[in-house]
Structure formats: C-alpha cells, structure tokens
Design a protein around this motif. Structure first.
Motif, PDB file in Angstrom:
ATOM      1  N   VAL A 241      14.783  30.728  20.083  1.00 32.41           N
ATOM      2  CA  VAL A 241      16.136  31.034  20.561  1.00 32.41           C
ATOM      3  C   VAL A 241      16.401  32.530  20.512  1.00 32.41           C
ATOM      4  N   LEU A 242      16.018  33.179  19.425  1.00 32.03           N
ATOM      5  CA  LEU A 242      16.312  34.602  19.278  1.00 32.03           C
ATOM      6  C   LEU A 242      15.604  35.437  20.333  1.00 32.03           C
ATOM      7  N   LEU A 243      14.369  35.079  20.643  1.00 34.73           N
ATOM      8  CA  LEU A 243      13.677  35.812  21.704  1.00 34.73           C
ATOM      9  C   LEU A 243      14.355  35.611  23.048  1.00 34.73           C
ATOM     10  N   GLN A 244      14.907  34.410  23.261  1.00 33.39           N
ATOM     11  CA  GLN A 244      15.662  34.159  24.494  1.00 33.39           C
ATOM     12  C   GLN A 244      16.938  34.988  24.529  1.00 33.39           C
ATOM     13  N   THR A 245      17.577  35.182  23.378  1.00 35.48           N
ATOM     14  CA  THR A 245      18.824  35.970  23.349  1.00 35.48           C
ATOM     15  C   THR A 245      18.582  37.435  23.698  1.00 35.48           C
ATOM     16  N   MET A 246      17.350  37.885  23.563  1.00 30.63           N
ATOM     17  CA  MET A 246      17.048  39.290  23.810  1.00 30.63           C
ATOM     18  C   MET A 246      16.697  39.576  25.258  1.00 30.63           C
ATOM     19  N   ASP A 247      16.769  38.544  26.082  1.00 27.36           N
ATOM     20  CA  ASP A 247      16.500  38.741  27.509  1.00 27.36           C
ATOM     21  C   ASP A 247      17.597  39.608  28.114  1.00 27.36           C
ATOM     22  N   GLU A 248      17.217  40.541  28.940  1.00 30.52           N
ATOM     23  CA  GLU A 248      18.177  41.471  29.549  1.00 30.52           C
ATOM     24  C   GLU A 248      19.137  40.802  30.518  1.00 30.52           C
ATOM     25  N   LYS A 249      18.814  39.567  30.929  1.00 31.42           N
ATOM     26  CA  LYS A 249      19.646  38.879  31.926  1.00 31.42           C
ATOM     27  C   LYS A 249      21.072  38.656  31.440  1.00 31.42           C
ATOM     28  N   TRP A 250      21.265  38.505  30.104  1.00 34.04           N
ATOM     29  CA  TRP A 250      22.593  38.161  29.601  1.00 34.04           C
ATOM     30  C   TRP A 250      23.625  39.247  29.890  1.00 34.04           C
ATOM     31  N   SER A 251      23.200  40.498  29.890  1.00 34.30           N
ATOM     32  CA  SER A 251      24.152  41.611  29.999  1.00 34.30           C
ATOM     33  C   SER A 251      25.058  41.505  31.216  1.00 34.30           C
ATOM     34  N   ASP A 252      24.502  41.081  32.339  1.00 41.07           N
ATOM     35  CA  ASP A 252      25.269  41.033  33.581  1.00 41.07           C
ATOM     36  C   ASP A 252      25.445  39.620  34.128  1.00 41.07           C
ATOM     37  N   MET A 253      25.075  38.617  33.347  1.00 39.03           N
ATOM     38  CA  MET A 253      25.156  37.241  33.838  1.00 39.03           C
ATOM     39  C   MET A 253      26.608  36.803  33.960  1.00 39.03           C
ATOM     40  N   GLN A 254      26.979  36.307  35.142  1.00 36.18           N
ATOM     41  CA  GLN A 254      28.326  35.786  35.346  1.00 36.18           C
ATOM     42  C   GLN A 254      28.390  34.344  34.879  1.00 36.18           C
TER      43      GLN A 254
ATOM     44  N   GLY B  16      36.148  34.620  30.317  1.00 37.47           N
ATOM     45  CA  GLY B  16      35.821  35.953  30.801  1.00 37.47           C
ATOM     46  C   GLY B  16      35.031  35.877  32.097  1.00 37.47           C
ATOM     47  N   LYS B  17      34.247  36.899  32.368  1.00 35.92           N
ATOM     48  CA  LYS B  17      33.436  36.930  33.586  1.00 35.92           C
ATOM     49  C   LYS B  17      31.958  37.116  33.289  1.00 35.92           C
ATOM     50  N   ILE B  18      31.633  38.037  32.376  1.00 35.39           N
ATOM     51  CA  ILE B  18      30.249  38.397  32.096  1.00 35.39           C
ATOM     52  C   ILE B  18      29.855  37.934  30.695  1.00 35.39           C
ATOM     53  N   MET B  19      28.697  37.324  30.576  1.00 27.57           N
ATOM     54  CA  MET B  19      28.216  36.879  29.276  1.00 27.57           C
ATOM     55  C   MET B  19      28.090  38.043  28.296  1.00 27.57           C
ATOM     56  N   GLY B  20      27.432  39.106  28.701  1.00 25.44           N
ATOM     57  CA  GLY B  20      27.250  40.261  27.814  1.00 25.44           C
ATOM     58  C   GLY B  20      26.056  40.066  26.888  1.00 25.44           C
ATOM     59  N   GLU B  21      25.503  41.169  26.392  1.00 24.47           N
ATOM     60  CA  GLU B  21      24.351  41.086  25.495  1.00 24.47           C
ATOM     61  C   GLU B  21      24.758  40.467  24.164  1.00 24.47           C
ATOM     62  N   MET B  22      23.774  40.020  23.406  1.00 20.73           N
ATOM     63  CA  MET B  22      24.038  39.303  22.171  1.00 20.73           C
ATOM     64  C   MET B  22      24.257  40.246  20.992  1.00 20.73           C
ATOM     65  N   VAL B  23      25.095  39.784  20.076  1.00 23.19           N
ATOM     66  CA  VAL B  23      25.410  40.488  18.842  1.00 23.19           C
ATOM     67  C   VAL B  23      25.027  39.564  17.698  1.00 23.19           C
ATOM     68  N   TYR B  24      24.494  40.133  16.603  1.00 22.59           N
ATOM     69  CA  TYR B  24      23.915  39.311  15.539  1.00 22.59           C
ATOM     70  C   TYR B  24      24.561  39.611  14.188  1.00 22.59           C
ATOM     71  N   SER B  25      24.489  38.618  13.306  1.00 24.16           N
ATOM     72  CA  SER B  25      24.889  38.787  11.908  1.00 24.16           C
ATOM     73  C   SER B  25      23.882  38.042  11.042  1.00 24.16           C
ATOM     74  N   GLY B  26      23.339  38.739  10.054  1.00 31.82           N
ATOM     75  CA  GLY B  26      22.323  38.133   9.204  1.00 31.82           C
ATOM     76  C   GLY B  26      20.960  38.080   9.850  1.00 31.82           C
ATOM     77  N   ILE B  27      20.842  38.646  11.036  1.00 29.42           N
ATOM     78  CA  ILE B  27      19.585  38.655  11.796  1.00 29.42           C
ATOM     79  C   ILE B  27      19.219  40.096  12.112  1.00 29.42           C
ATOM     80  N   GLN B  28      17.965  40.429  11.896  1.00 28.37           N
ATOM     81  CA  GLN B  28      17.477  41.739  12.308  1.00 28.37           C
ATOM     82  C   GLN B  28      16.814  41.575  13.669  1.00 28.37           C
TER      83      GLN B  28
END
Length: 457
Positions: free
Chosen positions: A353-366, A374-386
């Motif tokens: 899952v984490l590797l999938q979250t790092m895909d660049e597609k999320w930044s601009d995905m509607q 909202g409109k755009i998913m946006g890149e992922m933000v993490y807590s407790g994860i490096q």
C-alpha cells in the motif's frame, strides 16, 4: 381515463443553486394539474441533506426539511447522507417538523422497533378511487448503521414483506429507492408486480425513464440538475395502468427566479454566521495547507491509536488565515463527510500500500464521490511512517523500525480509502473499524485545540 402525475427529485446533496426555480416549477405544476382535475404526487429519494453545506451543518439538516415542507412534498425516503452522516440524535429529530411522510421499510431502532418518524408504506387514494401504495428503501450498510445506533435490514426481504402486506389493498405500487440503478433493475426482475421504481444513490440519469419488463424505472441525476416527471394513465374501471411515460426537466432551462442568486447566497451566509460563533482557536498560527494536512494526519493516528496513518493532502482545500479559527473555517477547508477508519494489514500488505501511495498520479488525480467534496486527491501525507521516494521495501519504516512482513499493523486512514478504487489490499482487509460519527474536520479541531493548549503550557 385518470391521469396521475408524479414529480421527483433525488441526491440534491444540499446543492441549493437551483432550488428556488425548482420550488417555483413544482408549485406551478401542482396548480396546473389540480386545475385540470389530475392527480399530483411529489417525492424525494434521499440524500437531500449534505453536511458539506454550512447551513445544513449548522441546522443539523433542518433547513432541508423546511425546504421540502415549503415545496409541498408528499413523501421522502432517506439516503446514506441522512442515515450515516448525521449522529443518531440528529437523525432521530431531523423530521420532527416535517409536513410529509418518511417512507422507509428497512430502518429500525436497535431494539427492532421502527423509529416514530418512519412509516413502512403509505396509500394515496385518487379522486376516482385508485389506491396508490408507496414504500421506501435505503442502501444497506448494516455495520455503519449499527455504529450510528440504528439497524438497517435487507431491502429485498423488506420489499417482499411490504408487497405481501399491500396485496389486495392497492391498485398501483411505487418504490422510493435509494439503492442505486443495479438494485432497481434487479428488483424489477424479481418483483415484476412493482409498477414504478423511482431511484437515487448512483446519480443515474434516465431522460425518458427505462422500462424493465413492465416496471418503469426513473431517476433524475444529482445536485438538482433535473426534476423528474412520471405520467401514469389509468383505466379506473379496469383499475390498471394503460400507459407509463417519464421525462426529465433540465433545471438550467427552467425559469430563473429574480432573487435566486441572492437567496442562495443568504443560505450560505446564514450557515457561515451560525458556524462562526464557535471559536476553535483564538490565535492559531500553523495555517498552510501542508501544515494542516500534517496536523490532521497526526490527529488521525493519535485518536485512532494506530501504529501509523496516511491521508491525501487534498482533504485540506485551502489555507487558514492566522489568528482566530472558527467552526466555519474548518468546515470551509475540510467539508467532507468522511470518517476515520482503522484497518489491520500485514507488513507485506502495508509495504504494498505504501509504495502505491508514493505514485505521482495522486497529486493531480481528480476524484468525485466516496464522501470527498474536493477536486484533487493530492499527494499523500504520513504519520508514524518514514516514506521514501525511492520505492524500496527495505527503506520503509513504522515508528522508526523496519516493517516486518509477517507482523500485523494498524493503519488509520480516511474511510474513502476502503473502497476498491484506491488500494486493493485495504479493500480486501478483513479487519476494518470505522470511527463514527466524527468527520476529519472534527479531528482537526481537536488537534488544533490540543496544539494551542500545549503551546500555552
């Protein structure tokens, strides 16, 4: 011949932009049909109220009931936005001042009794003695309804029971359905005695209705873009329908009201004013979207007591102005009716899952739906994860330790990620705990208060 005109709306989601002209249109049509000696019925199929609108939020949905009252609706059923986004107490009293019936056969209190504001069915008798039976069903999310203190039952079993009860005492049977087009089609196949199914939930558009066997299916999209109209021509001597027709009226083409822009603005500003009276913080300073997204992610992990958490940055729509933060401010920047959820994953699944979250597609995905406003998913933000942008399993850590493939981890996420569209491992996970009724903005409010308190200490 006798003519019955049925008008219907669905899935308004508190999009009031066209409501003034919808109201006027319905009032005019009611006058026309009454003057012609024709029958007029008006129904709403649920999800009229959506807490993403400030006035719906501020009034706990009562403004929506007031609008339905003024428009002269005969009956409504509820959608999931009424059923599982309003706390139990709010839904229990949402319809206290209604002037219409709430028809809903598959909702019960936890003890198995029907809520006092619900009827399983209603019968409307025409001037020529035709009896029109109407029942309602809403989408079945048993676990979520249970978390909210309700019991929702299988709609097919309830419909079977209702049809047995209505057999011999009604001439026409209508279902108000907030189940979605696929269930509506399935019901038409399994219950061919159903005359009309008026639908919602999946926001489908049936411009001239759709015949499924002898059953008419109808739906009017979403957001008040259309008003639906069904015309039934009846032979009163034979007590049967001889013709079924359906239309949709595009609300963009309806007569605009002189003051409709002002009215819509007043509804918004009234909600804004009501929500602005509650102050979350008097001098908050961490106000950028990045800071707020990080704060929300930390709050999600802490409140859920999870090993780690991640969210999409698109949950935060705007920056805050430094200084006083009100309930309206948080509603404005995080309007989504999205709940926290804790899912249990193995280390191997978490890495996937984490590797999938790092895909660049999320930044601009509607993104549309899933509670997201909202409109755009946006890149992922993490807590407790490096996180790592090198997409290497070996570099992923939880709370500073490498992820062990066989170990179980609890991951806090927005509940929208539990749908199959996003992360297959999360969708497949057997252990999911939804945290209701709080939305993401409520977690953010708690964290802002906590941050301010710590700064004061």
């Amino acid at each position: 011949m006798e003519v019955i005109h049925i008008y219907h709306t669905n899935d308004l989601h508190s999009h009031f932009e066209h409501w003034p002209r919808i109201h006027h249109f319905l009032q005019e049509r009611k006058k026309w049909h009454e003057q012609a000696g024709e029958e007029f019925l008006l129904f709403d199929l649920g999800d009229h109220a959506d807490r993403s609108h400030p006035l719906t939020e501020a009034t706990h949905g009562n403004v929506n009931v007031e609008l339905l009252n003024k428009a002269g609706y005969h009956a409504v059923t509820i959608g999931n936005n009424e059923g599982i986004t309003f706390p139990h107490e709010d839904l229990e009293h949402l319809y206290d001042h209604r002037l219409f019936e709430v028809l809903l056969a598959n909702l019960y209190q936890e003890n198995g009794t029907r809520p006092s504001w619900v009827k399983a069915n209603a019968i409307y008798e025409t001037k020529k003695g035709m009896k029109v039976a109407v029942t309602g069903l809403t989408a079945c999310y048993p676990h979520l309804y249970q978390l909210m203190g309700w019991k929702v039952t299988d709609p097919y079993e309830e419909l079977k029971s209702q049809l047995e009860e209505l057999k011999g005492i009604s001439d026409i049977t209508i279902l108000l359905s907030h189940l979605g087009i696929h269930d509506d089609e399935q019901i038409a196949r399994e219950f061919p005695e159903m005359d009309v199914i008026i639908g919602g939930h999946t926001h489908h558009i049936l411009h001239k209705g759709k015949m499924a066997g002898d059953t008419m299916l109808a739906c009017a999209g979403k957001y008040g873009m259309f008003v639906g109209h069904i015309c039934l021509t009846i032979d009163p001597e034979e007590k049967k329908i001889v013709e079924k027709k359906a239309w949709l009226y595009d609300t963009n083409e309806l007569q605009p009201m002189i003051d409709e822009v002002q009215q819509v603005e007043e509804w918004f500003n009234s909600g804004k004013e009501m929500l602005s009276t509650e102050i979350i913080s008097k001098h908050y300073v961490h106000t950028s979207q990045d800071e707020l997204a990080s704060l929300l992610c930390n709050a999600l992990r802490e409140i859920c007591g999870a090993d780690c958490a991640f969210i999409n940055k698109g949950l935060i729509l705007e920056n805050l102005v430094p200084g006083i933060v009100t309930k309206f401010d948080l509603h404005r920047i995080c309007p989504h009716p999205i709940n926290p959820c804790v899912v249990e994953l193995t280390g191997a699944e978490l890495k996937e899952v984490l590797l999938q979250t790092m895909d660049e597609k999320w930044s601009d995905m509607q993104i549309m739906g899933f509670g997201f406003r909202g409109k755009i998913m946006g890149e992922m933000v993490y807590s407790g994860i490096q996180p790592t942008r090198k997409k290497s399993y070996s570099l992923l850590t939880v709370q500073g330790k490498p992820i062990e493939s066989e170990q179980k981890y609890t991951v806090a996420i927005p509940d929208m990620f539990t749908f199959g569209k996003f992360f297959p491992a999360i969708f497949r996970a057997e252990q999911k705990e939804y945290i209701l009724p709080d939305f993401m903005r409520h977690l953010l409010a708690w964290k802002i208060r906590e941050t301010e308190k710590q700064a004061a200490d």
